[in-house]
Scaffold this motif. Structure first.
Motif, short mmCIF file in Angstrom:
data_model
loop_
_atom_site.label_atom_id
_atom_site.label_comp_id
_atom_site.label_asym_id
_atom_site.label_seq_id
_atom_site.Cartn_x
_atom_site.Cartn_y
_atom_site.Cartn_z
N GLU A 111 25.53 40.70 40.39
CA GLU A 111 24.69 41.20 39.28
C GLU A 111 24.09 40.04 38.49
OE1 GLU A 111 27.15 45.37 38.48
OE2 GLU A 111 27.21 43.80 36.96
N GLU A 112 24.85 38.96 38.37
CA GLU A 112 24.38 37.81 37.59
C GLU A 112 23.61 36.79 38.43
OE1 GLU A 112 24.24 37.97 34.48
OE2 GLU A 112 25.50 39.77 34.30
N GLY A 113 23.35 37.13 39.69
CA GLY A 113 22.45 36.29 40.48
C GLY A 113 23.08 35.51 41.62
N ALA A 114 24.36 35.70 41.89
CA ALA A 114 24.98 34.98 43.01
C ALA A 114 24.30 35.36 44.32
CB ALA A 114 26.47 35.33 43.10
N ASN A 115 24.08 34.38 45.19
CA ASN A 115 23.60 34.70 46.54
C ASN A 115 24.57 34.18 47.59
OD1 ASN A 115 23.06 31.98 46.61
ND2 ASN A 115 20.83 32.21 46.57
N MET A 116 25.75 33.77 47.13
CA MET A 116 26.84 33.38 48.03
C MET A 116 28.14 33.77 47.34
SD MET A 116 27.59 29.62 49.68
CE MET A 116 26.44 29.75 51.04
N VAL A 117 28.98 34.54 48.04
CA VAL A 117 30.27 34.92 47.47
C VAL A 117 31.37 34.42 48.41
CG1 VAL A 117 29.42 36.91 46.16
CG2 VAL A 117 30.14 37.23 48.53
N ARG A 118 32.54 34.13 47.82
CA ARG A 118 33.66 33.58 48.60
C ARG A 118 34.84 34.54 48.46
NH1 ARG A 118 32.33 30.15 44.56
NH2 ARG A 118 34.41 30.54 43.74
N ILE A 119 35.16 35.22 49.55
CA ILE A 119 36.11 36.33 49.42
C ILE A 119 37.27 36.24 50.40
CG2 ILE A 119 36.30 38.85 49.53
CD1 ILE A 119 33.64 38.98 48.20
N GLY A 120 38.47 36.27 49.85
CA GLY A 120 39.67 36.21 50.67
C GLY A 120 40.41 37.52 50.72
N SER A 121 41.12 37.85 49.65
CA SER A 121 42.07 38.97 49.71
C SER A 121 41.44 40.34 49.98
CB SER A 121 42.95 39.00 48.47
OG SER A 121 42.31 38.47 47.36
N VAL A 122 40.21 40.56 49.58
CA VAL A 122 39.58 41.85 49.89
C VAL A 122 39.42 42.01 51.42
CG1 VAL A 122 37.32 43.03 49.83
CG2 VAL A 122 38.43 42.36 47.70
N ILE A 123 39.25 40.91 52.11
CA ILE A 123 39.08 40.98 53.58
C ILE A 123 40.42 40.98 54.30
CG2 ILE A 123 38.22 39.71 55.62
CD1 ILE A 123 35.94 38.65 53.84
N PHE A 124 41.33 40.12 53.84
CA PHE A 124 42.56 39.87 54.60
C PHE A 124 43.82 40.48 53.99
CE2 PHE A 124 39.73 36.22 55.54
CZ PHE A 124 39.62 36.38 56.91
N GLY A 125 43.71 41.03 52.79
CA GLY A 125 44.89 41.49 52.08
C GLY A 125 45.46 40.35 51.25
N PRO A 126 46.50 40.65 50.47
CA PRO A 126 47.08 39.61 49.61
C PRO A 126 47.58 38.43 50.44
CG PRO A 126 48.13 41.77 49.25
CD PRO A 126 47.20 41.93 50.40
N ARG A 127 47.36 37.22 49.90
CA ARG A 127 47.79 36.03 50.63
C ARG A 127 49.30 35.86 50.55
NH1 ARG A 127 42.92 34.36 48.99
NH2 ARG A 127 43.64 33.91 46.88
N VAL A 128 49.88 35.45 51.68
CA VAL A 128 51.29 35.13 51.70
C VAL A 128 51.38 33.62 51.91
CG1 VAL A 128 53.49 35.52 52.83
CG2 VAL A 128 51.82 37.36 52.73
N TYR A 129 51.89 32.92 50.88
CA TYR A 129 52.01 31.48 51.00
C TYR A 129 53.29 31.12 51.73
CZ TYR A 129 47.96 30.89 48.07
OH TYR A 129 46.69 30.93 47.58
N PRO A 130 53.23 30.17 52.66
CA PRO A 130 54.43 29.79 53.36
C PRO A 130 55.48 29.27 52.36
CG PRO A 130 52.62 28.30 53.90
CD PRO A 130 52.06 29.38 53.05
N GLU A 131 56.74 29.48 52.69
CA GLU A 131 57.80 29.09 51.77
C GLU A 131 57.76 27.60 51.52
OE1 GLU A 131 61.93 30.60 52.07
OE2 GLU A 131 60.90 32.16 53.24
N GLY A 132 57.93 27.25 50.27
CA GLY A 132 57.96 25.83 49.91
C GLY A 132 56.58 25.26 49.64
N ALA A 133 55.52 26.04 49.90
CA ALA A 133 54.18 25.52 49.70
C ALA A 133 53.77 25.68 48.24
CB ALA A 133 53.19 26.24 50.59
#
Ligand SMILES: *Cc1c(COP(=O)(O)O)cnc(C)c1O
Length: 236
Positions: A214-236
């Motif tokens: 809406e505010e004019g972006a023409n590039m978006v960067r999307i993780g969790s909507v595509i892949f689900g919530p991120r699971v970080y490896p233990e200790g990371a």
């Protein structure tokens, strides 16, 4: 497994509907799927179902995964904080766009490395619109002078601006910051500096991409909507 294919289709449809609503149906929004923490086989699923740009935020992780991808795609975007000792490794992956150049110091280091390899690299300048200390990016006030400095480096082409919104579940809180980046984008465009093209306005993540568009972006960067919530490896 998370329904990646359906998520991508729904996401693309939502962005398209938003552009229609904004009477910008003729415009395109480049969707960068943020694949950090996702294994190669999961990234392959996305590439096979409509994703052609992927974003990673750690050079080491990208080095491990990018060379293993088999499905053809447009390109890899680096979206994380760049350290000078990782530049050569990053360049070996031939990034389409380095979205996160946040200082003249790192731009100079990048330019020297590119010069030695006879390469020219497209970048975005990352702006810390929200002024949060935890975030990288040049301040709104210093952005134009820094863009001027970087524009004089021969092996770097500035192609636009990037920002990260507030870490909040209410995207309306981020809207004023997206507005500010759009204003800066237009101001830089008017300055018509050599070596600077304001082509990409990269803003919007899973929680705030519709507000960003809406505010004019023409590039978006999307993780969790595509892949689900991120699971970080233990200790990371
Ligand atoms: C992780 C990340 C994203 C995507 O985050 P989601 O909320 O999962 O969409 C976008 N941009 C940058 C710079 C990131 O680090």
């Amino acid at each position: 497994m998370f329904p990646i294919r359906e998520s991508i289709e729904q996401l693309q449809a939502r962005i398209k509907a938003k552009l229609v609503e904004l009477v910008r149906a003729d415009e395109e929004v480049t969707l960068v799927a943020v694949t950090k923490t996702q294994p190669v086989d999961v990234i392959e699923v996305a590439l096979q179902h409509g994703i052609s740009h992927i974003g990673e935020n750690k050079v080491q992780e990208a080095l491990r995964k990018i060379p293993l991808l088999k499905t053809p795609y447009q390109g890899f975007h680096f979206i994380g904080h760049l350290q000078s000792n990782k530049i050569n490794n990053l360049l070996s992956l031939k990034p389409l766009l380095i979205q996160s150049v946040d200082s003249f110091y790192i731009a100079q280091k990048l330019n020297s490395a590119l010069g030695r390899k006879n390469l020219v690299q497209d970048i975005l300048v990352q702006v810390n619109t929200t002024s949060e200390a935890s975030k990288s990016g040049v301040s709104l006030n210093n952005a134009i002078p820094m863009i001027g400095q970087i524009s004089r480096l021969n092996n770097i082409n500035i192609k636009g601006l990037m920002t990260i919104g507030l870490m909040s579940s209410d995207p309306e809180l981020t809207r004023p910051f997206f507005k500010k980046l759009k204003e800066l984008f237009e101001r830089v465009k008017e300055l018509a500096m050599e070596g600077v093209e304001m082509k990409y306005l990269s803003m919007g993540m899973s929680d705030d991409y519709l507000v960003a568009v809406e505010e004019g972006a023409n590039m978006v960067r999307i993780g969790s909507v595509i892949f689900g919530p991120r699971v970080y490896p233990e200790g990371a």
